[in-house]
Enzyme design. Structure first.
Site, PDB file in Angstrom:
ATOM      1  N   HIS A 149      68.666 -90.839  24.859  1.00 43.47           N
ATOM      2  CA  HIS A 149      69.665 -91.922  24.828  1.00 43.47           C
ATOM      3  C   HIS A 149      70.454 -92.005  26.131  1.00 43.47           C
ATOM      4  O   HIS A 149      70.666 -93.091  26.667  1.00 43.47           O
ATOM      5  CB  HIS A 149      70.605 -91.752  23.627  1.00 43.47           C
TER       6      HIS A 149
ATOM      7  N   SER B  62      72.354 -91.019  15.291  1.00 42.61           N
ATOM      8  CA  SER B  62      71.252 -90.130  15.638  1.00 42.61           C
ATOM      9  C   SER B  62      71.463 -88.704  15.138  1.00 42.61           C
ATOM     10  O   SER B  62      72.596 -88.228  15.058  1.00 42.61           O
ATOM     11  CB  SER B  62      71.085 -90.093  17.162  1.00 42.61           C
TER      12      SER B  62
END
Length: 168
Positions: free
Chosen positions: A107, A20
């Site tokens: 997340h 990410s």
């Protein structure tokens, strides 16, 4: 959840991870490098000054060096400080105990933990500008999703031992 959907399609998968971006890192560094420098041990400041070929390290000099992360070798004190700063940023909470970084918040809120920082993972112009070329892995371990969500509810950010060591 995405993890459950992937498990249904690929039953042999046991661990799930993302790669990410860290889009808010560079702006955060602009606001916080002086504070990082104030917290640094004298020896670390001396090493940073030496690496920058300066008598005394300044926040401005560090920010300029952070803009050229690909020039930093594996043992560079600048690289170490940037990784420490990124770990601090990813685990920083603001109002209401919410994680400051939106991607991390997503997340972590879904049960992941901050697993690993990746040096020179996004060397695009945008990656260099937003995150000094760093990217992060979030690990989704199906057996620990609920535990990680519970930690988040208690204001504790789930991190790997690698990230924990960067946080000191």
């Amino acid at each position: 959840t995405v993890v459950e959907a992937l498990q249904a399609e690929f039953p042999k998968l046991k661990r799930f991870a993302t790669l990410s971006p860290i889009p808010g890192l560079r702006p955060w560094l602009t606001r916080n490098t002086g504070k990082l420098l104030d917290k640094a041990a004298p020896k670390q400041c001396q090493q940073l000054a030496q690496a920058l070929a300066l008598e005394e390290v300044t926040a401005e000099a560090l920010l300029a060096a952070f803009d050229a992360p690909l020039e930093q070798g594996e043992k560079s004190p600048l690289r170490k400080l940037l990784l420490q700063a990124a770990a601090s940023y990813l685990t920083e909470t603001g109002k209401g105990g919410r994680v400051v970084d939106a991607v991390a918040r997503f997340h972590l809120g879904n049960g992941a933990r901050v697993e690993r920082l990746n040096w020179a993972a996004d060397t695009s112009a945008k990656g260099l500008k937003q995150s000094c070329a760093l990217m992060v892995n979030y690990l989704y371990d199906p057996k620990r999703l609920d535990r990680h969500r519970a930690q988040m509810a208690q204001g504790k950010i789930p991190v790997s031992s690698e990230i924990e060591s960067l946080l000191g």
